[in-house]
Design a protein around this motif. Structure first.
Motif, PDB file in Angstrom:
ATOM      1  N   GLU A   1       0.811  -1.342  -0.107  1.00  0.00           N
ATOM      2  CA  GLU A   1       0.160  -0.057  -0.134  1.00  0.00           C
ATOM      3  C   GLU A   1       0.709   1.417  -0.187  1.00  0.00           C
ATOM      4  O   GLU A   1       0.534   2.524  -0.485  1.00  0.00           O
ATOM      5  N   LEU A   2       1.952   0.912   0.657  1.00  0.00           N
ATOM      6  CA  LEU A   2       2.748   2.423   1.089  1.00  0.00           C
ATOM      7  C   LEU A   2       3.388   3.010  -0.936  1.00  0.00           C
ATOM      8  O   LEU A   2       4.219   3.481  -0.960  1.00  0.00           O
ATOM      9  N   TYR A   3       3.882   1.532  -1.375  1.00  0.00           N
ATOM     10  CA  TYR A   3       5.147   1.533  -2.203  1.00  0.00           C
ATOM     11  C   TYR A   3       3.230   1.617  -3.743  1.00  0.00           C
ATOM     12  O   TYR A   3       3.893   2.685  -4.734  1.00  0.00           O
ATOM     13  N   GLN A   4       2.836   1.881  -3.382  1.00  0.00           N
ATOM     14  CA  GLN A   4       1.559   1.792  -4.627  1.00  0.00           C
ATOM     15  C   GLN A   4       1.590   3.077  -5.181  1.00  0.00           C
ATOM     16  O   GLN A   4       1.452   3.465  -6.162  1.00  0.00           O
ATOM     17  N   ASP A   5       2.001   4.385  -4.141  1.00  0.00           N
ATOM     18  CA  ASP A   5       1.509   5.181  -4.426  1.00  0.00           C
ATOM     19  C   ASP A   5       2.973   6.282  -4.709  1.00  0.00           C
ATOM     20  O   ASP A   5       3.390   7.658  -4.472  1.00  0.00           O
ATOM     21  N   ALA A   6       4.287   5.778  -3.269  1.00  0.00           N
ATOM     22  CA  ALA A   6       5.220   6.297  -4.294  1.00  0.00           C
ATOM     23  C   ALA A   6       6.411   6.551  -4.827  1.00  0.00           C
ATOM     24  O   ALA A   6       6.750   5.767  -6.166  1.00  0.00           O
ATOM     25  N   THR A   7       6.486   7.729  -4.691  1.00  0.00           N
ATOM     26  CA  THR A   7       7.437   8.281  -5.521  1.00  0.00           C
ATOM     27  C   THR A   7       9.028   7.867  -5.729  1.00  0.00           C
ATOM     28  O   THR A   7       9.814   7.758  -7.296  1.00  0.00           O
ATOM     29  N   THR A   8       9.003   7.967  -4.901  1.00  0.00           N
ATOM     30  CA  THR A   8      10.667   7.087  -4.359  1.00  0.00           C
ATOM     31  C   THR A   8      11.060   5.362  -3.869  1.00  0.00           C
ATOM     32  O   THR A   8       9.892   5.556  -2.709  1.00  0.00           O
ATOM     33  N   ILE A   9      11.248   4.754  -4.459  1.00  0.00           N
ATOM     34  CA  ILE A   9      11.536   3.343  -3.821  1.00  0.00           C
ATOM     35  C   ILE A   9      12.244   2.708  -2.933  1.00  0.00           C
ATOM     36  O   ILE A   9      13.467   3.098  -3.802  1.00  0.00           O
ATOM     37  N   PRO A  10      12.108   2.626  -1.890  1.00  0.00           N
ATOM     38  CA  PRO A  10      13.791   2.531  -1.084  1.00  0.00           C
ATOM     39  C   PRO A  10      14.986   1.588  -1.991  1.00  0.00           C
ATOM     40  O   PRO A  10      14.671   0.091  -2.484  1.00  0.00           O
ATOM     41  N   ALA A  11      15.987   1.611  -1.917  1.00  0.00           N
ATOM     42  CA  ALA A  11      17.019   1.082  -2.831  1.00  0.00           C
ATOM     43  C   ALA A  11      17.015  -0.413  -2.158  1.00  0.00           C
ATOM     44  O   ALA A  11      18.115  -1.128  -2.998  1.00  0.00           O
ATOM     45  N   GLU A  12      17.069  -0.569  -0.693  1.00  0.00           N
ATOM     46  CA  GLU A  12      16.802  -1.709  -0.129  1.00  0.00           C
ATOM     47  C   GLU A  12      16.161  -2.817  -0.640  1.00  0.00           C
ATOM     48  O   GLU A  12      16.762  -4.143  -1.108  1.00  0.00           O
ATOM     49  N   LEU A  13      14.969  -2.049  -1.448  1.00  0.00           N
ATOM     50  CA  LEU A  13      13.907  -3.294  -2.178  1.00  0.00           C
ATOM     51  C   LEU A  13      14.580  -3.695  -2.947  1.00  0.00           C
ATOM     52  O   LEU A  13      14.913  -5.349  -3.340  1.00  0.00           O
ATOM     53  N   PHE A  14      15.162  -3.166  -3.692  1.00  0.00           N
ATOM     54  CA  PHE A  14      15.972  -4.041  -5.069  1.00  0.00           C
ATOM     55  C   PHE A  14      17.405  -4.494  -5.156  1.00  0.00           C
ATOM     56  O   PHE A  14      17.423  -5.161  -5.407  1.00  0.00           O
ATOM     57  N   GLN A  15      17.910  -4.014  -3.763  1.00  0.00           N
ATOM     58  CA  GLN A  15      18.888  -4.482  -3.669  1.00  0.00           C
ATOM     59  C   GLN A  15      19.185  -5.944  -3.146  1.00  0.00           C
ATOM     60  O   GLN A  15      19.073  -7.096  -3.111  1.00  0.00           O
ATOM     61  N   GLY A  16      17.582  -6.614  -2.165  1.00  0.00           N
ATOM     62  CA  GLY A  16      16.874  -7.352  -1.664  1.00  0.00           C
ATOM     63  C   GLY A  16      16.391  -8.322  -3.087  1.00  0.00           C
ATOM     64  O   GLY A  16      17.147  -9.652  -3.234  1.00  0.00           O
ATOM     65  N   LEU A  17      15.760  -7.660  -3.784  1.00  0.00           N
ATOM     66  CA  LEU A  17      15.012  -7.789  -5.146  1.00  0.00           C
ATOM     67  C   LEU A  17      16.267  -9.034  -6.098  1.00  0.00           C
ATOM     68  O   LEU A  17      16.080  -9.884  -7.052  1.00  0.00           O
ATOM     69  N   GLY A  18      17.049  -8.203  -6.235  1.00  0.00           N
ATOM     70  CA  GLY A  18      17.695  -8.206  -6.837  1.00  0.00           C
ATOM     71  C   GLY A  18      18.845  -9.128  -6.706  1.00  0.00           C
ATOM     72  O   GLY A  18      19.506  -9.881  -7.575  1.00  0.00           O
ATOM     73  N   LEU A  19      19.067  -9.410  -5.050  1.00  0.00           N
ATOM     74  CA  LEU A  19      20.023 -11.058  -4.989  1.00  0.00           C
ATOM     75  C   LEU A  19      19.156 -11.766  -4.808  1.00  0.00           C
ATOM     76  O   LEU A  19      18.993 -13.225  -6.242  1.00  0.00           O
ATOM     77  N   VAL A  20      17.530 -12.322  -5.006  1.00  0.00           N
ATOM     78  CA  VAL A  20      16.916 -13.013  -4.997  1.00  0.00           C
ATOM     79  C   VAL A  20      17.088 -13.224  -6.580  1.00  0.00           C
ATOM     80  O   VAL A  20      16.967 -14.552  -6.938  1.00  0.00           O
ATOM     81  N   MET A  21      16.374 -12.896  -7.289  1.00  0.00           N
ATOM     82  CA  MET A  21      16.623 -12.866  -9.082  1.00  0.00           C
ATOM     83  C   MET A  21      17.481 -12.849 -10.166  1.00  0.00           C
ATOM     84  O   MET A  21      17.086 -13.609 -10.819  1.00  0.00           O
ATOM     85  N   PHE A  22      18.810 -12.573  -9.399  1.00  0.00           N
ATOM     86  CA  PHE A  22      20.045 -12.320  -9.810  1.00  0.00           C
ATOM     87  C   PHE A  22      20.415 -13.192  -9.190  1.00  0.00           C
ATOM     88  O   PHE A  22      21.319 -14.398 -10.400  1.00  0.00           O
ATOM     89  N   GLY A  23      21.425 -12.642  -8.725  1.00  0.00           N
ATOM     90  CA  GLY A  23      22.490 -13.100  -7.781  1.00  0.00           C
ATOM     91  C   GLY A  23      22.416 -14.404  -7.243  1.00  0.00           C
ATOM     92  O   GLY A  23      23.524 -15.967  -7.660  1.00  0.00           O
ATOM     93  N   VAL A  24      21.366 -15.212  -6.177  1.00  0.00           N
ATOM     94  CA  VAL A  24      21.356 -16.667  -5.926  1.00  0.00           C
ATOM     95  C   VAL A  24      20.791 -17.580  -7.034  1.00  0.00           C
ATOM     96  O   VAL A  24      21.791 -18.610  -7.055  1.00  0.00           O
ATOM     97  N   PRO A  25      20.109 -17.131  -8.549  1.00  0.00           N
ATOM     98  CA  PRO A  25      20.258 -18.456  -9.340  1.00  0.00           C
ATOM     99  C   PRO A  25      21.163 -18.189 -10.616  1.00  0.00           C
ATOM    100  O   PRO A  25      21.462 -19.364 -10.734  1.00  0.00           O
ATOM    101  N   ALA A  26      21.856 -17.093 -10.378  1.00  0.00           N
ATOM    102  CA  ALA A  26      23.866 -16.762 -10.709  1.00  0.00           C
ATOM    103  C   ALA A  26      24.289 -18.275 -10.216  1.00  0.00           C
ATOM    104  O   ALA A  26      25.327 -18.839 -10.790  1.00  0.00           O
ATOM    105  N   LEU A  27      24.740 -18.001  -8.379  1.00  0.00           N
ATOM    106  CA  LEU A  27      25.142 -19.243  -8.014  1.00  0.00           C
ATOM    107  C   LEU A  27      24.440 -20.418  -8.047  1.00  0.00           C
ATOM    108  O   LEU A  27      25.136 -21.777  -8.185  1.00  0.00           O
ATOM    109  N   LEU A  28      22.906 -20.904  -8.641  1.00  0.00           N
ATOM    110  CA  LEU A  28      22.606 -21.922  -8.189  1.00  0.00           C
ATOM    111  C   LEU A  28      23.094 -22.701  -9.493  1.00  0.00           C
ATOM    112  O   LEU A  28      23.591 -23.711  -9.324  1.00  0.00           O
ATOM    113  N   GLY A  29      23.312 -21.503 -10.578  1.00  0.00           N
ATOM    114  CA  GLY A  29      23.597 -22.110 -11.508  1.00  0.00           C
ATOM    115  C   GLY A  29      24.920 -22.759 -11.996  1.00  0.00           C
ATOM    116  O   GLY A  29      25.101 -23.530 -12.574  1.00  0.00           O
TER     117      GLY A  29
END
Length: 242
Positions: free
Chosen positions: A174-202
């Motif tokens: 709900e907070l991010y729905q209208d947020a103009t600035t998304i916390p950098a921590e969100l992208f760092q966490g998602l980047g780890l899950v989406m890119f870093g972890v799959p690369a390591l597992l590969g």
């Protein structure tokens, strides 16, 4: 060969599940909440297209003289790992907002996953051939049940880990729905899950498959030559007893 492949496929399966589970969150906030519908459609088309093209390309790769299914499998995961590493490194400096950069790299990562389908099926068949030759039964039931179980485990763990990462960075839809600035921590966490972890597992998947007993063409050929010799011997004995 059966146990090596099952371990590799268990670990390798997480590459797709982590990539799939987290990607909706990433594009939603990297490209704007208002563009979420369009970005989701693009991801869907990208997934379908990469899998279809990957299946076709993998057949071309396997037609190259001396290339075994296991080597094709390793090549497919190597192709996935490279763009994932690039995406992870780019994401370290902030969310990837360029469509020109994000989607081509995502396509290559998904293409590699799609390319693993045909070699994976061929590996399953040759492990059954090996089992039947060595222990007298193909163990198809064991292979099928363990494969299905591993797919459920992959989906459950990937979803749980993504949820933990979102909770750790204080995700609030709900907070991010209208947020103009998304916390950098969100992208760092998602980047780890989406890119870093799959690369390591590969990378781990490739390392595991390096121990596959039928990796090289001569090893695979020797197995089938032995199977054929046993078959001819059995036929000869049968003819002699008639």
């Amino acid at each position: 060969p059966l146990w090596v492949y099952l371990l590799a496929s268990l670990i390798g399966g997480f590459v797709w599940t982590f990539l799939f589970v987290a990607q909706s969150y990433y594009v939603k906030y990297a490209f704007g909440v208002e563009n979420f519908g369009t970005q989701t459609a693009l991801l869907g088309l990208l997934s379908i297209g990469s899998f279809i093209i990957g299946t076709i390309v993998s057949q071309w790769v396997l037609k190259v003289k001396g290339i075994t299914p296991a080597q094709g499998f390793i090549f497919a995961y190597g192709l996935s790992v490279l763009p994932l590493v690039v995406l992870w490194l780019l994401n370290l400096s902030g969310p990837i907002r360029s469509i020109i950069i994000f989607y081509p790299l995502m396509f290559l990562a998904m293409l590699g996953i799609g390319m693993g389908f045909v070699p994976g099926n061929l590996i399953r068949m040759e492990t059954m051939d090996y089992n039947k030759d060595k222990v007298g039964k193909g163990m198809q039931g064991t292979l099928t049940s363990l494969t299905a179980f591993s797919e459920k485990v992959q989906a459950a763990i990937a979803s749980a880990v993504t949820g933990l990462v979102l909770a750790a960075v204080g995700y609030n839809a709900e907070l991010y729905q209208d947020a103009t600035t998304i916390p950098a921590e969100l992208f760092q966490g998602l980047g780890l899950v989406m890119f870093g972890v799959p690369a390591l597992l590969g990378i781990i998947t490739i390392a595991v498959m390096a121990f596959y007993p039928l990796l090289k063409a001569d090893e695979r050929a020797a197995m089938y030559a032995e199977i054929e010799a046993r078959k001819l011997q059995a036929e000869s004995i049968q003819l002699q007893t008639q």
